[in-house]
Design an enzyme around this catalytic site. Structure first.
Site, PDB file in Angstrom:
ATOM      1  N   ASP A  55     -29.514 -25.875 -26.921  1.00 17.76           N
ATOM      2  CA  ASP A  55     -29.985 -26.385 -27.932  1.00 17.76           C
ATOM      3  C   ASP A  55     -30.859 -25.731 -28.961  1.00 17.76           C
ATOM      4  O   ASP A  55     -31.909 -25.880 -29.098  1.00 17.76           O
ATOM      5  CB  ASP A  55     -30.820 -27.835 -27.267  1.00 17.76           C
ATOM      6  CG  ASP A  55     -31.517 -28.776 -28.367  1.00 17.76           C
ATOM      7  OD1 ASP A  55     -31.140 -28.826 -29.421  1.00 17.76           O
ATOM      8  OD2 ASP A  55     -32.304 -29.672 -27.885  1.00 17.76           O
ATOM      9  N   SER A  56     -30.173 -24.947 -29.692  1.00 14.97           N
ATOM     10  CA  SER A  56     -30.675 -23.868 -30.366  1.00 14.97           C
ATOM     11  C   SER A  56     -30.610 -24.083 -32.054  1.00 14.97           C
ATOM     12  O   SER A  56     -29.822 -25.066 -32.280  1.00 14.97           O
ATOM     13  CB  SER A  56     -29.986 -22.703 -30.247  1.00 14.97           C
ATOM     14  OG  SER A  56     -28.582 -22.736 -31.093  1.00 14.97           O
ATOM     15  N   THR A  57     -31.388 -23.421 -32.781  1.00 12.78           N
ATOM     16  CA  THR A  57     -31.001 -23.576 -34.066  1.00 12.78           C
ATOM     17  C   THR A  57     -29.825 -22.569 -34.574  1.00 12.78           C
ATOM     18  O   THR A  57     -29.123 -22.111 -33.800  1.00 12.78           O
ATOM     19  CB  THR A  57     -32.339 -22.714 -34.719  1.00 12.78           C
ATOM     20  OG1 THR A  57     -32.447 -21.490 -34.045  1.00 12.78           O
ATOM     21  CG2 THR A  57     -33.801 -23.378 -34.422  1.00 12.78           C
ATOM     22  N   ASP A  58     -29.772 -22.317 -35.800  1.00  9.06           N
ATOM     23  CA  ASP A  58     -28.651 -21.661 -36.344  1.00  9.06           C
ATOM     24  C   ASP A  58     -28.625 -20.163 -35.927  1.00  9.06           C
ATOM     25  O   ASP A  58     -29.567 -19.871 -35.318  1.00  9.06           O
ATOM     26  CB  ASP A  58     -28.592 -21.726 -37.884  1.00  9.06           C
ATOM     27  CG  ASP A  58     -28.321 -23.313 -38.382  1.00  9.06           C
ATOM     28  OD1 ASP A  58     -27.938 -24.120 -37.658  1.00  9.06           O
ATOM     29  OD2 ASP A  58     -28.976 -23.409 -39.399  1.00  9.06           O
TER      30      ASP A  58
ATOM     31  N   GLN B 199     -41.157 -18.624 -36.604  1.00 10.15           N
ATOM     32  CA  GLN B 199     -40.487 -19.279 -37.594  1.00 10.15           C
ATOM     33  C   GLN B 199     -41.640 -20.026 -38.180  1.00 10.15           C
ATOM     34  O   GLN B 199     -42.951 -20.453 -37.782  1.00 10.15           O
ATOM     35  CB  GLN B 199     -39.500 -20.036 -37.156  1.00 10.15           C
ATOM     36  CG  GLN B 199     -39.934 -21.148 -36.018  1.00 10.15           C
ATOM     37  CD  GLN B 199     -38.604 -21.276 -35.188  1.00 10.15           C
ATOM     38  OE1 GLN B 199     -37.596 -21.208 -35.590  1.00 10.15           O
ATOM     39  NE2 GLN B 199     -38.948 -21.987 -33.877  1.00 10.15           N
TER      40      GLN B 199
ATOM     41  N   ASP C 160     -38.069 -29.635 -29.214  1.00  9.38           N
ATOM     42  CA  ASP C 160     -38.622 -31.102 -29.742  1.00  9.38           C
ATOM     43  C   ASP C 160     -38.755 -32.104 -28.427  1.00  9.38           C
ATOM     44  O   ASP C 160     -39.412 -33.231 -28.714  1.00  9.38           O
ATOM     45  CB  ASP C 160     -37.865 -31.781 -31.004  1.00  9.38           C
ATOM     46  CG  ASP C 160     -36.418 -31.891 -30.408  1.00  9.38           C
ATOM     47  OD1 ASP C 160     -36.047 -32.422 -29.678  1.00  9.38           O
ATOM     48  OD2 ASP C 160     -35.967 -31.294 -31.226  1.00  9.38           O
TER      49      ASP C 160
END
Lengths: 284, 284
Positions: A155-158, A31, A86
């Site tokens: 704890d992911s992205t979309d 990404q 993060d």
């Protein structure tokens, strides 16, 4: 000249933040990673142009993805984070002395590197000896794991791009098997306000309900995420997030939080009627 | 060509909504009134360039400014709305057969006229015979009123421009005097996320606490308001919003709501720690 970061939250809604300067841009194998210094929210990390975390409001997301489960079972000892590059989720977990070990599986090393370089208050525990950090695909990592974790946090992205496999029935089944018999799974689960997000939230919830005996949804106000209103899933083998909350035990730990508290814990599960109906009906 | 409506929520944050067309623009004696047809939120009314109401999310604000108080005292008979020109607050009140009469004092007739012309689903009860509509200054209207209302709802704009006088100690004192001995006052009270809004919210709360024995703050997620996270004040002569909620009586009224429910009522008062601290400390 004014610099603004604009996120297309939907094709018809944009949130824009005034920027002092761009601090980083990079393309990883997975990404695009950017860091901006904004006036209102401090430093901002975006992944593929979408807000991942800001210094000002990250405490809300990280409080709510960690402390709800920990108050239901303050005896949790082994934790797995899927994603969470993060470091904010790991930071909140490390505040519990009772947690013996955290495994963290982040597919994209660049996210952790950028967090260490630009977000020291968020990534502060990524070098903690109680944490093992694996730069691997979470889906592959979960295969064959049995009875290892008391808590798994997704704890992911979309559910597009690298996060897509983390919203599948196969993956949730692997998570179920990897959990101990009092195990809890928590996932970030999108916003109910915009239809495309709401459909994903409902779909993920329906999948979890086929696997876990207890599946509940809770909410938080996160101003920099689309609509400012975000949902989380709580799936569990036997502990119920309201009936089994150990409020007194959690308060005795004396963990200072800016968002979470044990009254809010109860309120977080009291959903608006339209959200309850989405979830009960399994459709919009 | 693409049309976008952009609101400067703060000087460093903007929310933008894609617009099909502008349906109305006018300048009243008090403010600029605009109506846009947006893709995501349906029709939008702005006052001096700030979002007042949208068709898609108005139910949240109007549910929360009306039903909380009505569930605490379903016996309410006489109500005063200050502001509320779009008619949404009056519409929700009219669903209670027990309410005998509503007085509504809106300073700006243009807001009501525009609501009637462009927002029929919101303004639908403005001609109800149980409603008396006065196009007057709310501050002047309140002077000398004694023991007349069971509920006063301050459905105002922000504390700048025409709404300013509605956030003063004198005005709140007049409201106290105008209330019956079980009287309740509800006000919209800004967002805690951005400093300038939060200061206004705290200031209003401090003033109310000097006048009313019971003052509590509650919350809702309103996506089109700054930060998406909004506060309301509940000030009362003797009824407490949590201890005195009549959940069973309210549910028996069988009023269908898309946002409010009696579980959410309790959760709405469970504030994040940072908001509780603002309010307890009386400062940011």
């Amino acid at each position: 000249m004014e610099l603004w970061y604009s996120e297309e939250q939907t094709e018809n809604v944009r949130l824009s933040l005034k920027v002092k300067e761009q601090l980083f841009t990079g393309q990883s194998d997975f990404q695009k990673v950017d860091v901006f210094d904004t006036y209102e929210y401090g430093r901002l990390m975006t992944l593929d142009g979408l807000v991942m975390v800001t210094e000002k409001d990250e405490f809300i997301y990280h409080d709510m993805i960690v402390h709800i489960a920990m108050a239901v079972n303050p005896e949790i000892k082994k934790v797995l984070i899927i994603g969470g590059g993060d470091g904010g989720t790991a930071r909140e977990l490390m505040r519990y002395q009772g947690i013996e070990h955290v495994d963290m599986v982040e597919i994209d090393k660049m996210v952790c590197d950028v967090a260490k370089d630009f977000f020291p208050t968020i990534s502060s525990e990524l070098d903690n000896p109680r944490l093992s950090l694996y730069y691997e695909d979470g889906v592959a990592y979960m295969k064959g794991k049995k009875n290892q974790y008391d808590l798994i946090i997704i704890d992911s992205t979309d559910p597009v791009g690298p996060g897509e496999g983390l919203f599948t029935t196969d993956f949730y089944t692997d998570c179920f098997n990897a959990l101990t018999d009092s195990g809890i799974l928590v996932n970030q689960n999108e916003s109910p306000v915009y239809e495309q997000f709401a459909r994903e939230a409902i779909r993920a919830n329906e999948k979890l309900k086929k696997i876990f005996p207890i599946v509940e949804v809770y909410q938080a106000q996160i101003p920099t995420y689309p609509s400012g209103y975000w949902l989380f899933g709580f799936a569990s083998k036997k502990l119920h997030p309201l009936r089994d909350i150990q409020a007194e035990a959690w308060n005795q730990l004396n963990i200072k939080t800016k968002y979470y508290n044990t009254d809010l814990h109860l309120g977080a599960f009291a959903l608006p009627t339209y959200v309850k109906e989405y979830i009960e009906n399994g459709s919009i």
